[in-house]
Enzyme design. Structure first.
Site, PDB file in Angstrom:
ATOM      1  N   LYS A 120       1.006  -1.211   0.120  1.00 28.52           N
ATOM      2  CA  LYS A 120      -0.034  -0.129  -0.058  1.00 28.52           C
ATOM      3  C   LYS A 120       0.971   1.220   0.089  1.00 28.52           C
ATOM      4  O   LYS A 120       2.038   1.137   0.592  1.00 28.52           O
ATOM      5  CB  LYS A 120      -0.873  -0.068   1.078  1.00 28.52           C
ATOM      6  CG  LYS A 120      -2.213   0.932   1.099  1.00 28.52           C
ATOM      7  CD  LYS A 120      -3.230   0.281   0.520  1.00 28.52           C
ATOM      8  CE  LYS A 120      -4.407   0.945   0.388  1.00 28.52           C
ATOM      9  NZ  LYS A 120      -5.673   0.022  -0.183  1.00 28.52           N
TER      10      LYS A 120
HETATM   11  N1  GLU Z   1      -7.267   0.270  -2.935  1.00 29.29           N
HETATM   12  C1  GLU Z   1      -7.969  -0.883  -3.290  1.00 29.29           C
HETATM   13  C2  GLU Z   1      -8.200  -1.714  -2.143  1.00 29.29           C
HETATM   14  O1  GLU Z   1      -7.970  -1.453  -0.970  1.00 29.29           O
HETATM   15  C3  GLU Z   1      -7.595  -1.591  -4.500  1.00 29.29           C
HETATM   16  C4  GLU Z   1      -6.267  -2.175  -4.714  1.00 29.29           C
HETATM   17  C5  GLU Z   1      -5.723  -2.699  -5.818  1.00 29.29           C
HETATM   18  O2  GLU Z   1      -6.404  -2.586  -6.891  1.00 29.29           O
HETATM   19  O3  GLU Z   1      -4.680  -2.910  -6.125  1.00 29.29           O
HETATM   20  O4  GLU Z   1      -8.318  -2.886  -2.189  1.00 29.29           O
END
Ligand code: GLU
Length: 434
Positions: A120
């Site tokens: 993240k």
């Molecule tokens: N930000 C989104 C999540 O928390 C999507 C992550 C992604 O598509 O890699 O799942």
């Protein structure tokens, strides 16, 4: 069980702090690991991310001054494949938040059986306070500061709170430019959630909401709730909240109340989610929407609905709110929306919680489809994306259901355990290098 989680965290040098989000979520994961009998060395590995990258980078603002930004990328685990997870732009982003969300991505990808690990990122910024040009320079400089810490086979960012397809497009373009010839072909797969004409996928924008609907269509009927007659409320009306609301409406469900950072509204005859989404796109919030009554925050939580969908930031549902929530089920659209107190009180009150790593996994699942399309130089039709997403979400929901039955545990523990079972299996095959 809780004691063994505590001893893992203490062995790693954490100073016990029950109000710390990372420790809260790590404890949930560790409790599930203990339930499964996951070896202690794996618990130790999973309780810390592999890499925590922090960058400070200057950006020229429109008025000619320079501002230093702080950006993070946390790479939690890459056992199952490249690190994968969104990048958040928010003024309150902190390292602990990003670590928590990275850990949840590892769990989410493992639960859905995607060939990805978890990561993240985030930048401490209120994107609404930047001009479009500033936002672009800030984004491009962040990606250049991260350099080869990301890559289409190594770590693949995506949108999250405060970021969108346009920003993903700038990220991919920057990455392709800084890597030159090496990534001319595959570079576009370095981020997902891009605009459709530049390597984006059909269905990615609505994916998280769509995934949630596919999950609840499996789980709600068993709780005596039918999609075509149920009522629901939504916390937060951004990408996840608004798409969930629109797609549930298509199934015949009635949206009774919505709350966001601008206010709360209610209409017992149903709020038209499509109209509300158009209104929020224009005004930035639900406040002032004419076809519903303005209500207090208290009234929002006390309104009787079948299902409540928290789809805003972490830790929205605390003990005080959990005491007054008048819903049968909480389907978590946001990551970690409940505090431990909130969770405990909901359980005591018999309110069923459908966990985020299952309910909101649709986003990363369609990200996986986008990445696959990029790497194979293909374009899939919208209907095929929907079919494939439904298949993945139904399989994940079934796995969680079976795990909950086997261990007679709550759905959150079952979801983590389902993810950890897969991770444990692959660690047992691969071993620990060297
Ligand atoms: N930000 C989104 C999540 O928390 C999507 C992550 C992604 O598509 O890699 O799942």
């Amino acid at each position: 069980m809780a004691d063994s989680s505590l001893s893992v965290l203490s062995e790693l040098g954490f100073r016990y702090d029950p109000s710390n989000l990372y420790q809260q979520v790590a404890t949930q994961v560790l409790n599930s690991s203990a339930l499964l009998g996951l070896p202690r060395h794996l618990q130790i590995i999973l309780a810390q991310p592999k890499n925590e990258i922090m960058v400070h980078y200057p950006v020229r603002m429109d008025d000619g001054t320079y501002r230093l930004f702080k950006g993070y990328r946390v790479q939690h685990n890459n056992l199952l494949g490249p690190y994968k997870g969104g990048i958040r732009y928010h003024q309150d982003v902190s390292l602990d938040d990003v670590k928590t969300l990275a850990l949840l991505m590892t769990m989410k990808c493992a639960l859905v059986r995607l060939p990805f690990g978890g990561g993240k990122g985030g930048v401490q910024v209120d994107p609404r306070k930047l001009s479009e040009d500033e936002l672009m320079r800030m984004t491009r400089r962040f990606i250049s500061a991260l350099g080869d810490n990301i890559g289409p086979s190594y770590d693949i960012p995506a949108p999250d709170v405060g970021t969108n397809a346009k920003i993903m497009g700038w990220m991919a373009d920057t990455y392709i430019n800084i890597t030159g010839r090496i990534q001319r072909r595959d570079g576009v797969a370095v981020v997902t959630g891009k605009p459709l004409p530049f390597g984006g996928s059909e269905g990615r924008e609505k994916a998280t909401g769509q995934g949630l609907v596919y999950v609840v269509e499996v789980l709600l009927p068993e709780l005596g709730i039918q999609l075509d007659s149920m009522t629901y409320s939504v916390i937060g009306f951004g990408n996840v909240g608004s798409w969930t609301a629109r797609l549930l409406q298509e199934r015949g469900s009635t949206l009774k109340t919505v709350i966001d950072h601008t206010g709360a509204i209610r209409n017992d005859n149903g709020i038209d989610a499509e109209k509300l989404a158009a209104y929020v796109a224009k005004t930035g919030g639900v406040y002032g929407y004419a076809e519903a009554d303005a209500i207090s925050e208290d009234a929002f939580y006390k309104t009787e609905v079948d299902v409540m969908v928290p789809a805003a930031l972490e830790q929205m549902v605390d003990g005080t709110k959990a005491k007054i929530i008048n819903a049968k089920v909480l389907a978590e659209g946001a990551n970690a929306p409940n505090t431990p107190d909130g969770d405990r009180i909901l359980e005591e009150r018999g309110i069923q919680v459908l966990p985020a790593i299952l309910c909101n996994a649709g986003g990363v699942t369609v990200s996986y489809f986008e990445w696959k399309q990029n790497r194979q130089a293909e374009r899939w039709a919208a209907a095929d994306i929907d079919d494939e997403l439904r298949r993945y979400m139904h399989a994940a929901a079934d796995r969680v259901k079976q795990m909950a039955r086997k261990h007679k545990c709550d759905m959150r523990t079952a979801a983590f355990s389902t993810a950890l079972e897969h991770i444990g299996e692959v660690y047992a095959i691969r071993g620990i290098f060297p």
